[in-house]
Scaffold this motif. Structure first.
Motif, PDB file in Angstrom:
ATOM      1  N   PHE A   1      59.640  28.187  89.625  1.00 60.77           N
ATOM      2  CA  PHE A   1      60.658  27.355  90.269  1.00 60.77           C
ATOM      3  C   PHE A   1      60.097  26.085  90.900  1.00 60.77           C
ATOM      4  CE2 PHE A   1      62.378  31.738  90.508  1.00 60.77           C
ATOM      5  CZ  PHE A   1      63.438  31.556  89.636  1.00 60.77           C
TER       6      PHE A   1
ATOM      7  N   ASN B   1      59.769  22.873  79.553  1.00 59.56           N
ATOM      8  CA  ASN B   1      60.009  22.640  80.977  1.00 59.56           C
ATOM      9  C   ASN B   1      60.121  21.156  81.314  1.00 59.56           C
ATOM     10  OD1 ASN B   1      59.851  25.421  81.668  1.00 59.56           O
ATOM     11  ND2 ASN B   1      57.623  25.308  81.542  1.00 59.56           N
TER      12      ASN B   1
ATOM     13  N   PRO C   1      66.826  21.120  87.748  1.00 58.65           N
ATOM     14  CA  PRO C   1      67.201  21.650  86.432  1.00 58.65           C
ATOM     15  C   PRO C   1      67.795  23.046  86.458  1.00 58.65           C
ATOM     16  CG  PRO C   1      64.814  21.676  86.691  1.00 58.65           C
ATOM     17  CD  PRO C   1      65.362  20.896  87.838  1.00 58.65           C
ATOM     18  N   PHE C   2      67.725  23.715  87.604  1.00 56.48           N
ATOM     19  CA  PHE C   2      68.243  25.085  87.663  1.00 56.48           C
ATOM     20  C   PHE C   2      69.728  25.119  88.007  1.00 56.48           C
ATOM     21  CE2 PHE C   2      63.745  25.246  89.163  1.00 56.48           C
ATOM     22  CZ  PHE C   2      63.218  25.749  87.986  1.00 56.48           C
ATOM     23  N   GLY C   3      70.356  23.954  88.094  1.00 56.51           N
ATOM     24  CA  GLY C   3      71.777  23.918  88.414  1.00 56.51           C
ATOM     25  C   GLY C   3      72.020  23.579  89.869  1.00 56.51           C
TER      26      GLY C   3
ATOM     27  N   HIS D   1      62.938  17.103  92.219  1.00 58.90           N
ATOM     28  CA  HIS D   1      64.293  16.942  92.742  1.00 58.90           C
ATOM     29  C   HIS D   1      64.629  15.476  92.531  1.00 58.90           C
ATOM     30  CE1 HIS D   1      67.616  16.512  95.567  1.00 58.90           C
ATOM     31  NE2 HIS D   1      67.666  17.824  95.728  1.00 58.90           N
TER      32      HIS D   1
ATOM     33  N   SER E   1      62.519  19.158  81.717  1.00 58.61           N
ATOM     34  CA  SER E   1      63.533  18.755  82.695  1.00 58.61           C
ATOM     35  C   SER E   1      63.059  18.922  84.129  1.00 58.61           C
ATOM     36  CB  SER E   1      64.825  19.560  82.487  1.00 58.61           C
ATOM     37  OG  SER E   1      64.610  20.932  82.738  1.00 58.61           O
ATOM     38  N   GLN E   2      61.916  19.586  84.336  1.00 54.62           N
ATOM     39  CA  GLN E   2      61.375  19.760  85.677  1.00 54.62           C
ATOM     40  C   GLN E   2      60.533  18.560  86.119  1.00 54.62           C
ATOM     41  OE1 GLN E   2      60.493  24.365  84.589  1.00 54.62           O
ATOM     42  NE2 GLN E   2      59.550  23.676  86.478  1.00 54.62           N
TER      43      GLN E   2
ATOM     44  N   CYS F   1      59.614  22.470  90.710  1.00 58.14           N
ATOM     45  CA  CYS F   1      60.202  21.429  89.878  1.00 58.14           C
ATOM     46  C   CYS F   1      60.491  20.207  90.732  1.00 58.14           C
ATOM     47  CB  CYS F   1      61.494  21.916  89.217  1.00 58.14           C
ATOM     48  SG  CYS F   1      62.842  22.200  90.383  1.00 58.14           S
TER      49      CYS F   1
END
Length: 340
Positions: free
Chosen positions: A99, A72, A147-149, A103, A74-75, A101
């Protein structure tokens, strides 16, 4: 018209303390609003917080740091507020909220706010943030915000460059790919869009120019024709104030987006400062303070801050000088010993 300094100080202090219920839709952006208030007060040389108040804000900012390990990574970074739910600890183990994470914009504004408050960034998980940035960059050089797009464009590439400059660590940015993305985003009119084949816009043009400046690539990225065309496009944004696109109304925020672009391009001397200053000051609220998008509109934290930034570029009396690429006071960069 004069700068209503005392009223703007009161307005930004209110924004720092509490916002009306009508602003609850912006709760996920609380970190950014905090930055507008803190940096605005800093520019006004009115950040008169007690040590207890400073510590409280600094602790709140650090409480928004997301730093999971392993898959994880990238969070990692900072979230905008605890609205999505903060992680909790069970038997000394970090338990994430689904979810939850960082920003990329909140990470930039969190770090900038810490610098303004005089924090030494000792509690920042630098390694995790740099690792998180790597996971957000796409093959075309642009960046996702999370990271979720979702969206990937020039705004988030700029945030990645600011984060890297503040931390003094560019390992999270593939600069070759980033520069290539910026160059490919320049349009036929020489302005720069949010990405390739998108409309030229004042905000994305600033993000591109400032990113190149932070990477020390502004002079080498474009050829002479492209660079001169870019300067002309920015200068042509002058009307009664600055607008962000051709045939659009002028707007207070572009006093910074376009003004800072021209500063970085070395052609701010061609700006009609009296005209731009007059429009910007005309958007001041004489009742509650703050600046708005247009005259006779309700003020908001974003236009208040960016209006003050634009006035700082003009050396407005009573305002601290601003670093045009990093968008914080030069005093904060000097105090943090940033070699920019």
């Amino acid at each position: 018209m004069e700068l209503l300094r005392a009223k703007h100080v009161k307005y930004l202090n209110r924004c720092l303390g509490i916002l009306p219920q009508s602003s609850e839709m912006h709760d996920t952006n609380r970190m950014t609003i905090c930055f507008f208030a803190l940096s605005g007060l800093d520019l006004l040389d009115a950040l008169n917080l007690s040590e207890t108040e400073k510590k409280s804000i600094i602790d709140w900012i650090y409480a928004q740091q997301v730093q999971p390990d392993g898959e994880n990574a990238s969070q990692c970074g900072f979230r905008g507020s605890p609205v999505v739910g903060s992680p909790f600890i069970v038997q000394d183990k970090w338990i994430p909220i689904p979810f939850d994470c960082s920003h990329i914009t909140m990470t930039y504004t969190a770090l900038a706010s810490l610098l303004i408050l005089g924090d030494d960034l000792s509690r920042v998980n630098r390694k995790a943030i740099v690792s998180g940035l790597k996971g957000l960059q796409l093959v075309d050089g642009s960046y996702f915000a999370v990271p979720f797009g979702g969206e990937n464009d020039m705004r988030f590439l700029y945030c990645a460059c600011c984060i890297s400059a503040i931390l003094g660590d560019w390992r999270g940015v593939d600069q070759t790919k980033a520069v290539d993305f910026i160059v490919k985003s320049q349009g036929y009119d020489y302005g720069i869009g949010q990405g390739p084949n998108q409309e030229s816009h004042g905000g994305s043009t600033f993000c591109a120019i400032a990113s190149l400046a932070l990477m020390n690539r502004l002079e080498s990225a474009f050829d002479e024709r492209q660079l001169e065309g870019l300067k002309k496009w920015c200068l042509n944004r002058q009307q009664s104030g600055f607008n962000g696109r051709p045939n659009k109304p002028v707007d207070t925020c572009y006093s910074f987006w376009i003004g800072a672009s021209l500063k970085l391009l070395g052609c701010y001397d061609f700006v009609n400062e009296d005209l731009i200053r007059g429009f910007t000051l005309s958007t001041q609220s004489t009742v509650i303070g703050g600046l708005s998008k247009w005259p006779d509109c309700h003020p908001d934290p974003l236009h208040t801050y960016l209006g003050l930034c634009g006035l700082s570029l003009m050396n407005e009396s009573g305002l601290q000088p601003i670093h045009p690429a990093l968008n914080i006071s030069r005093r904060a960069t000097v105090a943090a010993k940033l070699l920019l």
